[in-house]
Write an enzyme that holds these catalytic residues in place. Structure first.
Site, PDB file in Angstrom:
ATOM      1  N   THR A   2       3.098   4.589   0.742  1.00  0.00           N
ATOM      2  CA  THR A   2       2.802   5.840   1.447  1.00  0.00           C
ATOM      3  C   THR A   2       1.304   6.093   1.428  1.00  0.00           C
ATOM      4  O   THR A   2       0.694   6.460   2.438  1.00  0.00           O
ATOM      5  CB  THR A   2       3.502   7.018   0.735  1.00  0.00           C
ATOM      6  OG1 THR A   2       4.881   6.725   0.627  1.00  0.00           O
ATOM      7  CG2 THR A   2       3.308   8.325   1.481  1.00  0.00           C
ATOM      8  N   HIS A   8     -31.513  16.083 -11.145  1.00  0.00           N
ATOM      9  CA  HIS A   8     -31.870  17.149 -10.225  1.00  0.00           C
ATOM     10  C   HIS A   8     -32.472  16.536  -8.954  1.00  0.00           C
ATOM     11  O   HIS A   8     -33.231  15.582  -9.053  1.00  0.00           O
ATOM     12  CB  HIS A   8     -32.913  18.058 -10.873  1.00  0.00           C
ATOM     13  CG  HIS A   8     -33.408  19.137  -9.948  1.00  0.00           C
ATOM     14  ND1 HIS A   8     -32.647  20.243  -9.638  1.00  0.00           N
ATOM     15  CD2 HIS A   8     -34.567  19.260  -9.254  1.00  0.00           C
ATOM     16  CE1 HIS A   8     -33.322  21.019  -8.795  1.00  0.00           C
ATOM     17  NE2 HIS A   8     -34.489  20.437  -8.547  1.00  0.00           N
ATOM     18  N   GLY A  42       0.867  24.039   1.449  1.00  0.00           N
ATOM     19  CA  GLY A  42       0.527  23.283   0.234  1.00  0.00           C
ATOM     20  C   GLY A  42      -0.626  22.332   0.544  1.00  0.00           C
ATOM     21  O   GLY A  42      -1.327  22.492   1.558  1.00  0.00           O
ATOM     22  N   GLY A  45       6.803  19.196   1.485  1.00  0.00           N
ATOM     23  CA  GLY A  45       6.907  18.433   0.239  1.00  0.00           C
ATOM     24  C   GLY A  45       7.607  17.102   0.421  1.00  0.00           C
ATOM     25  O   GLY A  45       8.033  16.736   1.526  1.00  0.00           O
ATOM     26  N   GLY A  61       0.823  -1.221   0.000  1.00  0.00           N
ATOM     27  CA  GLY A  61       0.000   0.000   0.000  1.00  0.00           C
ATOM     28  C   GLY A  61       0.844   1.252   0.000  1.00  0.00           C
ATOM     29  O   GLY A  61       0.375   2.333  -0.342  1.00  0.00           O
ATOM     30  N   ALA A 104      -1.281   9.393  -6.181  1.00  0.00           N
ATOM     31  CA  ALA A 104      -1.429   7.942  -6.162  1.00  0.00           C
ATOM     32  C   ALA A 104      -2.001   7.422  -7.473  1.00  0.00           C
ATOM     33  O   ALA A 104      -1.512   6.431  -8.032  1.00  0.00           O
ATOM     34  CB  ALA A 104      -2.345   7.553  -5.001  1.00  0.00           C
TER      35      ALA A 104
HETATM   36  C1  LIG Z   1      -0.042  12.937   3.984  1.00  0.00           C
HETATM   37  C2  LIG Z   1      -0.175  12.560   2.526  1.00  0.00           C
HETATM   38  C3  LIG Z   1      -1.414  12.633   1.923  1.00  0.00           C
HETATM   39  C4  LIG Z   1      -1.564  12.289   0.586  1.00  0.00           C
HETATM   40  N1  LIG Z   1      -2.800  12.361   0.021  1.00  0.00           N
HETATM   41  C5  LIG Z   1      -2.958  12.033  -1.271  1.00  0.00           C
HETATM   42  C6  LIG Z   1      -4.244  12.058  -1.886  1.00  0.00           C
HETATM   43  O1  LIG Z   1      -5.253  12.394  -1.264  1.00  0.00           O
HETATM   44  N2  LIG Z   1      -4.339  11.703  -3.184  1.00  0.00           N
HETATM   45  C7  LIG Z   1      -3.244  11.328  -3.925  1.00  0.00           C
HETATM   46  O2  LIG Z   1      -3.386  11.018  -5.110  1.00  0.00           O
HETATM   47  N3  LIG Z   1      -2.015  11.291  -3.364  1.00  0.00           N
HETATM   48  C8  LIG Z   1      -1.843  11.628  -2.069  1.00  0.00           C
HETATM   49  N4  LIG Z   1      -0.595  11.548  -1.498  1.00  0.00           N
HETATM   50  C9  LIG Z   1       0.544  11.143  -2.347  1.00  0.00           C
HETATM   51  C10 LIG Z   1       0.571   9.621  -2.543  1.00  0.00           C
HETATM   52  O3  LIG Z   1       0.650   8.992  -1.289  1.00  0.00           O
HETATM   53  C11 LIG Z   1       1.740   9.224  -3.407  1.00  0.00           C
HETATM   54  O4  LIG Z   1       1.699   9.965  -4.614  1.00  0.00           O
HETATM   55  C12 LIG Z   1       1.718   7.738  -3.735  1.00  0.00           C
HETATM   56  O5  LIG Z   1       1.765   6.969  -2.560  1.00  0.00           O
HETATM   57  C13 LIG Z   1       2.878   7.359  -4.646  1.00  0.00           C
HETATM   58  O6  LIG Z   1       2.830   6.005  -4.918  1.00  0.00           O
HETATM   59  P1  LIG Z   1       4.141   5.169  -5.277  1.00  0.00           P
HETATM   60  O7  LIG Z   1       3.667   3.781  -5.533  1.00  0.00           O
HETATM   61  O8  LIG Z   1       4.912   5.872  -6.307  1.00  0.00           O
HETATM   62  O9  LIG Z   1       5.044   5.204  -3.961  1.00  0.00           O
HETATM   63  P2  LIG Z   1       4.771   4.862  -2.444  1.00  0.00           P
HETATM   64  O10 LIG Z   1       3.346   4.854  -2.122  1.00  0.00           O
HETATM   65  O11 LIG Z   1       5.659   5.758  -1.667  1.00  0.00           O
HETATM   66  O12 LIG Z   1       5.282   3.358  -2.314  1.00  0.00           O
HETATM   67  C14 LIG Z   1       6.628   3.015  -2.489  1.00  0.00           C
HETATM   68  C15 LIG Z   1       6.917   1.723  -1.732  1.00  0.00           C
HETATM   69  O13 LIG Z   1       8.209   1.265  -2.076  1.00  0.00           O
HETATM   70  C16 LIG Z   1       8.842   0.694  -0.940  1.00  0.00           C
HETATM   71  N5  LIG Z   1      10.287   0.708  -1.200  1.00  0.00           N
HETATM   72  C17 LIG Z   1      11.101   1.782  -1.380  1.00  0.00           C
HETATM   73  N6  LIG Z   1      12.352   1.368  -1.667  1.00  0.00           N
HETATM   74  C18 LIG Z   1      12.341   0.013  -1.661  1.00  0.00           C
HETATM   75  C19 LIG Z   1      13.309  -0.993  -1.902  1.00  0.00           C
HETATM   76  N7  LIG Z   1      14.572  -0.696  -2.247  1.00  0.00           N
HETATM   77  N8  LIG Z   1      12.943  -2.289  -1.793  1.00  0.00           N
HETATM   78  C20 LIG Z   1      11.670  -2.623  -1.466  1.00  0.00           C
HETATM   79  N9  LIG Z   1      10.697  -1.710  -1.230  1.00  0.00           N
HETATM   80  C21 LIG Z   1      11.020  -0.413  -1.357  1.00  0.00           C
HETATM   81  C22 LIG Z   1       8.389   1.626   0.184  1.00  0.00           C
HETATM   82  O14 LIG Z   1       8.481   0.966   1.425  1.00  0.00           O
HETATM   83  C23 LIG Z   1       6.930   1.925  -0.216  1.00  0.00           C
HETATM   84  O15 LIG Z   1       6.038   1.006   0.381  1.00  0.00           O
HETATM   85  C24 LIG Z   1      -0.428  11.859  -0.161  1.00  0.00           C
HETATM   86  C25 LIG Z   1       0.823  11.762   0.454  1.00  0.00           C
HETATM   87  C26 LIG Z   1       0.951  12.110   1.776  1.00  0.00           C
HETATM   88  C27 LIG Z   1       2.300  11.995   2.436  1.00  0.00           C
END
Ligand SMILES: Cc1cc2nc3c(=O)[nH]c(=O)nc-3n(C[C@H](O)[C@H](O)[C@H](O)COP(=O)(O)OP(=O)(O)OC[C@H]3O[C@@H](n4cnc5c(N)ncnc54)[C@H](O)[C@@H]3O)c2cc1C
Length: 568
Positions: free
Chosen positions: A142, A545, A282, A371, A140, A421
């Site tokens: 971040t 509506h 932000g 950020g 899941g 996400a």
């Molecule tokens: C407080 C907050 C609120 C947010 N709200 C929203 C929202 O409402 N809507 C929205 O669209 N976005 C939101 N975001 C942004 C969103 O969470 C991210 O854009 C999204 O999670 C990115 O997905 P990702 O799969 O690229 O990376 P991530 O979700 O960061 O997942 C990456 C995964 O890779 C794993 N990992 C890293 N390096 C390694 C490695 N070498 N080996 C194995 N595993 C590794 C990490 O443990 C992590 O689980 C929010 C972010 C925050 C912090």
């Protein structure tokens, strides 16, 4: 397998919050090593290991609420007395517990199980590919664990509280209402865990192998994972990097001090501060500002730019700024934070410069929301020569999600294109399609984004500001929520719908909605933009509506000659 549990806390405390975790999966630990910190009302404690071995599973997460007796880690090793008896020292692991070596063959290796990685994995497996996913923390990523979902669970609790506070305007009277943050946080954790189990179930169902640990790319066809005393070498045809992002920091004096939180910790505060300073106005900063303001916390936002949510159009910024101020959020824009100092009585003083003058706010917590930056530690991309953006702020990819090494793809926050996400998930599907030989190029012209302030804000396509900067000839249609019947019945009639039409083609190229359920409303406009529809085609569509979606119809009518239920 040995379980390390939380044995005790300071004083009489029975529960606390997990602070910094010092170990990761695959680490070798010894009896007495400090594994983590737990913060309770009576003080902080360091939890030491009573076992030696390899960390196989980390059950908790930074910021989690835990009780005495809860399991923290699973260790593959031996408990302390036994360990000393058997070995007389710690060379034991170097001799008896040699890591097991394993080699597997797969089609696609995905590193990171956030919304980018796990969606790509399921999508690929459904199309017959043999997939392995490597995750060092929790499925899941971040989004599910510290981002989108947990914040929205808190947003919902704050919304309920806000509505109950104004219930008398609906003819409903409620007395002695209060917030129990422990329950708020528990509810959030339940939702998070339910969704995590859902992903794990889908992995099982689609026979996706998940390896816990840190993935390292050795070469374009080999990935190495060390965890659980097992060293796995994966021979793979393609690789998708989906390692996400981490919180950025800024060089402010005192940024590491005791009362300073990141969004991760702010999602686990089981008691409310009286005064909260948020550094950064932000999206993340403002979502928290509205959450905590609703819960009765005195909230101050200090923002470097001249506006909060500065990427939005001026009329949207003005609207949300006015609402924030009406709600009692104190905004300091054009302000540079210089220091966060701790006082003798345990509070913090945030010092900043505004209009050349020094200003100070005392508070009990400071949330830094400035950020996020791409995360690729230990991945081995530099050794491999994977190209980055010029400023080294993300992995460089083409429209097919390929890096400069054609069978290594990168998706999501690690590419630092749009930190959302749904963008990560979509990029994941585009990467898989290209791996499968279906030629797909990504198109970012209709990416929606959602901001969960109160009211919500949703933006898709081009903003008015950017259109004008680029010299695109546009026509704007606007419709206020105060003229929408459904919004009035909701008692939530602030905001407006804005639709941007390209004058020469008639097509809709952008929209911003601020108002009730704006984030859900936006999807119909997104569909229009993605399919090249015109404002005229919206006017010819029948909207139900009474619904807030009628404002989209009215905004389109406004572009095409005038709204029905509003006159300027
Ligand atoms: C407080 C907050 C609120 C947010 N709200 C929203 C929202 O409402 N809507 C929205 O669209 N976005 C939101 N975001 C942004 C969103 O969470 C991210 O854009 C999204 O999670 C990115 O997905 P990702 O799969 O690229 O990376 P991530 O979700 O960061 O997942 C990456 C995964 O890779 C794993 N990992 C890293 N390096 C390694 C490695 N070498 N080996 C194995 N595993 C590794 C990490 O443990 C992590 O689980 C929010 C972010 C925050 C912090």
């Amino acid at each position: 397998m040995i379980e390390i549990k939380l044995e005790q806390l300071s004083g009489e405390s029975k529960s606390g919050n997990i602070g910094k975790i010092n170990v990761k999966i695959g680490d070798e630990i010894k009896t007495g090593d400090i594994l983590l910190q737990v913060e309770s009302q009576k003080g902080n404690v360091s939890v030491k290991s009573n076992a030696s071995g390899i960390v196989e599973k980390i059950v908790i997460d930074e910021g989690d609420r835990i009780n005495i007796g809860d399991v923290l880690f699973e260790i593959d090793g031996v408990q302390n007395e036994e360990c000393t008896k058997k070995t007389g020292g710690f060379n034991y692991f170097n001799t008896l517990m040699k890591p097991q070596k394993k080699e597997i063959e797969v089609d696609i290796t995905i590193i990171g199980a956030g919304p980018g990685g796990y969606v790509a994995a399921i999508y690929a497996a459904k199309q017959g590919k043999k997939v392995v996913v490597i995750e060092k923390e929790h499925v899941g990523g971040t989004c599910l664990n510290h981002g989108c979902i947990p914040t929205k669970a808190l947003v919902r609790s704050s919304e309920i509280y806000r509505n109950i506070k104004k219930a008398d305007s609906f003819g409903i009277f409620a007395e002695n209402i209060s917030v129990d943050m422990k329950k708020v946080i528990n509810r959030k954790d339940k939702i998070k865990n339910q969704l995590k189990s859902g992903i794990e179930y889908l992995f099982e169902k689609h026979e996706i192998e998940k390896l816990d640990g840190n993935g390292k790319i050795v070469d374009e066809n080999t990935v190495f994972v060390k965890a659980n005393r097992t060293e796995t070498t994966i021979n793979t045809k393609d690789i998708i990097i989906a390692t996400g992002s981490e919180t950025s920091t800024v060089p402010i004096k005192g940024i590491d001090s005791k009362n300073v939180l990141t969004s991760k910790e702010a999602l686990n505060m089981t008691s409310l501060p009286k005064k909260l300073v948020i550094v950064g106005g932000g999206v993340i900063g403002m979502e928290f500002a509205f959450i905590y303001e609703s819960f009765g916390v005195e909230v101050f936002v200090v923002e470097y730019a001249d506006e909060i949510l500065a990427s939005l159009d001026e009329d949207v910024c003005d609207e949300i700024t006015e609402i924030a101020k009406e709600n009692g959020i104190k905004l300091y824009t054009g302000s540079k934070v210089e220091a966060i100092d701790e006082t003798e009585n345990g509070e913090s003083i945030v010092s900043f410069i505004k209009d050349g003058e020094s200003k100070y706010i005392s508070c009990d917590k400071v949330l830094v929301a400035v950020g996020r930056q791409p995360y690729f530690e230990g991945l081995g991309i530099e050794e491999l020569g994977i190209e980055m953006h010029q400023n080294k702020k993300g992995i460089q990819i083409n429209e097919k999600m390929q890096t400069n090494i054609p069978n290594i793809y990168a998706i999501g926050d690690v590419t630092n294109i749009l930190q959302l996400a749904h963008v990560a998930s979509h990029q994941g599907m585009v990467a898989v399609d290209n791996i499968l030989g279906k030629v797909k190029n990504i198109d970012y012209s209709a990416v929606p984004s959602a901001i969960f302030t109160e009211p919500e804000i949703a933006v898709v396509g081009i903003t008015e500001k950017i259109a004008r900067e680029k010299g695109v000839e546009i026509e704007i249609g606007k419709f206020p929520m105060s003229a929408n019947g459904k919004a009035l019945t909701l008692g939530d009639a602030k905001g407006f719908v804005k639709i941007i039409k390209n004058k020469s083609t008639g097509k809709i190229i952008g929209s911003t909605i601020i108002g009730p359920h704006a984030t859900d409303l936006l999807s119909s406009v997104t569909l229009c933009i993605n399919n090249g529809l015109t404002t005229e085609q919206i006017t010819e569509t029948i909207f139900a509506h009474p619904t807030t979606s009628e404002s989209i119809h009215e905004a389109a009518l406004n572009v095409e000659g005038g709204a029905i239920h509003f006159a300027e």
